[in-house]
Design a protein around this motif. Sequence first.
Motif, PDB file in Angstrom:
ATOM      1  N   LYS A   3       0.856  -1.193   0.000  1.00  0.00           N
ATOM      2  CA  LYS A   3       0.000   0.000   0.000  1.00  0.00           C
ATOM      3  C   LYS A   3       0.887   1.237   0.000  1.00  0.00           C
ATOM      4  O   LYS A   3       1.719   1.419   0.908  1.00  0.00           O
ATOM      5  CB  LYS A   3      -0.932  -0.007   1.211  1.00  0.00           C
ATOM      6  N   LEU A  53      -3.325   1.270  -4.378  1.00  0.00           N
ATOM      7  CA  LEU A  53      -3.368   2.742  -4.362  1.00  0.00           C
ATOM      8  C   LEU A  53      -4.817   3.152  -4.096  1.00  0.00           C
ATOM      9  O   LEU A  53      -5.709   2.752  -4.849  1.00  0.00           O
ATOM     10  CB  LEU A  53      -2.937   3.311  -5.720  1.00  0.00           C
ATOM     11  N   ASP A  54      -5.034   3.941  -3.042  1.00  0.00           N
ATOM     12  CA  ASP A  54      -6.410   4.387  -2.792  1.00  0.00           C
ATOM     13  C   ASP A  54      -6.594   5.829  -3.239  1.00  0.00           C
ATOM     14  O   ASP A  54      -7.272   6.619  -2.603  1.00  0.00           O
ATOM     15  CB  ASP A  54      -6.794   4.194  -1.309  1.00  0.00           C
ATOM     16  N   PHE A  55      -5.918   6.167  -4.349  1.00  0.00           N
ATOM     17  CA  PHE A  55      -6.045   7.529  -4.902  1.00  0.00           C
ATOM     18  C   PHE A  55      -5.857   7.446  -6.408  1.00  0.00           C
ATOM     19  O   PHE A  55      -5.473   6.394  -6.951  1.00  0.00           O
ATOM     20  CB  PHE A  55      -5.008   8.463  -4.269  1.00  0.00           C
ATOM     21  N   ASN A  56      -6.109   8.564  -7.063  1.00  0.00           N
ATOM     22  CA  ASN A  56      -5.985   8.629  -8.519  1.00  0.00           C
ATOM     23  C   ASN A  56      -4.509   8.847  -8.883  1.00  0.00           C
ATOM     24  O   ASN A  56      -3.930   9.895  -8.582  1.00  0.00           O
ATOM     25  CB  ASN A  56      -6.854   9.791  -9.021  1.00  0.00           C
ATOM     26  N   LEU A  57      -3.902   7.846  -9.505  1.00  0.00           N
ATOM     27  CA  LEU A  57      -2.468   7.905  -9.814  1.00  0.00           C
ATOM     28  C   LEU A  57      -2.150   9.059 -10.771  1.00  0.00           C
ATOM     29  O   LEU A  57      -1.154   9.768 -10.605  1.00  0.00           O
ATOM     30  CB  LEU A  57      -2.028   6.565 -10.422  1.00  0.00           C
ATOM     31  N   ARG A 112      -0.197   8.327  -0.740  1.00  0.00           N
ATOM     32  CA  ARG A 112      -0.193   9.359  -1.793  1.00  0.00           C
ATOM     33  C   ARG A 112       0.901  10.397  -1.554  1.00  0.00           C
ATOM     34  O   ARG A 112       1.623  10.791  -2.475  1.00  0.00           O
ATOM     35  CB  ARG A 112      -1.564  10.043  -1.837  1.00  0.00           C
ATOM     36  N   ASP A 113       1.046  10.855  -0.316  1.00  0.00           N
ATOM     37  CA  ASP A 113       2.037  11.900  -0.002  1.00  0.00           C
ATOM     38  C   ASP A 113       3.448  11.451  -0.344  1.00  0.00           C
ATOM     39  O   ASP A 113       4.249  12.216  -0.872  1.00  0.00           O
ATOM     40  CB  ASP A 113       2.012  12.262   1.490  1.00  0.00           C
ATOM     41  N   GLU A 155       0.303  16.264  -9.769  1.00  0.00           N
ATOM     42  CA  GLU A 155       0.630  17.114  -8.616  1.00  0.00           C
ATOM     43  C   GLU A 155       2.153  17.174  -8.402  1.00  0.00           C
ATOM     44  O   GLU A 155       2.717  18.226  -8.109  1.00  0.00           O
ATOM     45  CB  GLU A 155      -0.055  16.597  -7.349  1.00  0.00           C
ATOM     46  N   ALA A 193      -2.064  12.285  -8.934  1.00  0.00           N
ATOM     47  CA  ALA A 193      -0.892  12.369  -8.043  1.00  0.00           C
ATOM     48  C   ALA A 193       0.377  12.684  -8.854  1.00  0.00           C
ATOM     49  O   ALA A 193       1.218  13.487  -8.430  1.00  0.00           O
ATOM     50  CB  ALA A 193      -0.732  11.062  -7.267  1.00  0.00           C
TER      51      ALA A 193
END
Length: 279
Positions: free
Chosen positions: A3, A84-88, A6-7, A94, A91
Amino acid sequence: MNKIARDRLVAEVARIVEEANIDLDGKAVACLKAALRNERNELAQGILAEIVENQEIARNERIPICQDTGVAVFFVELGNEVFLDFNLEAALNEAVATAYTKGYLRKSIVRHPLDRVNTKDNTPAVIHVRPVMGSTLRIRFAPKGAGSENMSAIAMLTPADGFAGIVRFVVDVVRRAGGKPCPPIVLGVGIGGTFEKAALIAKEALLRELDDEAMNPRDRELEQALYQAVNATNVGPMGLSGDTTCLAVKVNSYPCHIASLPVAVNIQCHAARHKEVIL
Ligand code: SF4
């Protein structure tokens, strides 16, 4: 399951994005120094010496190797055991925005090819994701300058054109490009697949190590023939003649249709910038 936070991903990717623009890969530097040792043309020697010095200054003073800090291109290999529990995509964008803003890298992206309004943070990136087996996320980044990208080309040759036809086409592309892609160049050549697959594997070829060789013997033979033929053109460093037109040729191939022979040439300038991180 791996896992990834994101940061952490954004921070690590922002780091390699900035580094890639400042710190030229050691193998690229070694290639430039070898070219300088072997070059016989005096003017070309002077240009190569300045290119070597330029990258040293960039590394020591933490400034970009070139004013054109490019389009942000990513090749991502996403393992099946990565969570990944976010939009790659968001990210990665960003990370690009952070690196280009905080690192004072030139922002070169316009929101539409015709209205030409700058997005002001160098996003969006061009992102290619490939699913693979395993628990790691490999992210390779290359800032791609327009001078070399603009001189790249694709041709749908016929199978009868064969090896010789590919060499003719690639050499013709290099001659027509002349000094515009800031030689000495690296050539990413994609053969086979379809129109878009040839272009994609040509670009990915540019991320290979500069001192490696293609695994497939036919690709390897083509790399050697192209390297000789391109360096015999006398285009030379910055197009002002000399022995050193290309530092390396990288051929990637893919199966193709019985009636097709797609060939894509993605040109990379001497600022052969790329970095990777594995999470
Ligand atoms: S082609 Fe490369 S070296 Fe030339 S201006 Fe563009 S990024 Fe810089």
